[in-house]
Write an enzyme that holds these catalytic residues in place. Sequence first.
Site, short mmCIF file in Angstrom:
data_model
loop_
_atom_site.label_atom_id
_atom_site.label_comp_id
_atom_site.label_asym_id
_atom_site.label_seq_id
_atom_site.Cartn_x
_atom_site.Cartn_y
_atom_site.Cartn_z
N CYS A 1 -5.57 2.17 3.17
CA CYS A 1 -4.71 1.07 3.62
C CYS A 1 -3.31 1.65 3.67
O CYS A 1 -2.69 1.85 2.63
CB CYS A 1 -4.77 -0.12 2.66
SG CYS A 1 -3.54 -1.38 3.06
N CYS B 1 -0.46 -1.13 2.45
CA CYS B 1 -0.32 -1.51 1.03
C CYS B 1 -1.47 -0.87 0.27
O CYS B 1 -1.49 0.36 0.14
CB CYS B 1 -0.25 -3.03 0.86
SG CYS B 1 -1.45 -3.99 1.81
N SER B 2 -2.44 -1.65 -0.21
CA SER B 2 -3.53 -1.03 -0.96
C SER B 2 -4.82 -1.82 -0.82
O SER B 2 -5.61 -1.92 -1.75
CB SER B 2 -3.14 -0.90 -2.43
OG SER B 2 -2.78 -2.17 -2.95
N CYS B 3 -5.07 -2.40 0.37
CA CYS B 3 -6.28 -3.18 0.61
C CYS B 3 -7.52 -2.33 0.30
O CYS B 3 -7.59 -1.16 0.68
CB CYS B 3 -6.33 -3.63 2.07
SG CYS B 3 -4.96 -4.72 2.48
#
Lengths: 92, 196
Positions: B104, B107-109
């Site tokens: 991602c 962000c940090s999906c």
Amino acid sequence: MSPFRVGERAVVRLGNPDGHTRVPGYLRGKCGEVIEILGKFVLADDSARGIRSPEQMLYTVRFQAEGIWGADGAPGVSVTADLWESYLEGAT
Amino acid sequence: MSHDHEGSAAVSNRVKLLVTALQERSVLTEAQLDDTVEKLLLHSKPANAFAMVARSWVDAAYKARLLADANAAAAELGIDLSHWSPVKLRAVENTPVSHKVIVCTLCSCYPIALLGPSPTWYKSEAYRSRVVRDPRSVLAEFGVSLPDEKEITVWDSTAEVRYLVIPQRPAATENATEAQLAAMITRNGLIGTALL
């Protein structure tokens, strides 16, 4: 704005919005191929601003590395991203 | 790494303010919040994804269903996704000619419900920025050396889909049971940063 079909080319619109968006900067202006139609989802840009807007079609688009990075892109490498319809325009 | 610490302190502070505001307005109680977090952590574990991938190796029809609709394929194995955000899960399959890796960049999906909390490196700027630009080198740093002719696709989780890689079934496992196969699977294998 007509929906895109699988196999069709699409270009990520240029832009630099002030608020939240889910367009990765490295794909702005790049051309890819729609490989999947994911269905309709609320546009993240609007929900982040508290705007209630109708759901919008979301697509998976595949970009070849050479199309993103030019000569620095490796052959045989591609990147996919999930992009809402309003992020895209038809390739000319 | 002082920048990261300042970042998480600022986020903690913001979360505290938000929780206090919601409690003051009787939108949320502390007990409800604790219950939600507890259920999420209880149900979100790598064993979920390991079971799905092991089943896909022994049951071709299940693999087809997993590739077509991963949410339904999870439910089929009794995996409860109701404690997580209503996102679309999608499994992408490694083949002899093509390797997949997930990231991602924004962000940090991550597929938390199927894999548990993400590893620290997955959230690092170095991984997020480099894996889309030069995946072959990044994978080599993880110990995944792919031949030049093998195609690589990087799946950037930019919106409402959370991805999971189905690795190739390990060699010489024709006689392994489903449980034995599940025990061979690693979290990084399902992100695409390890081979099995």
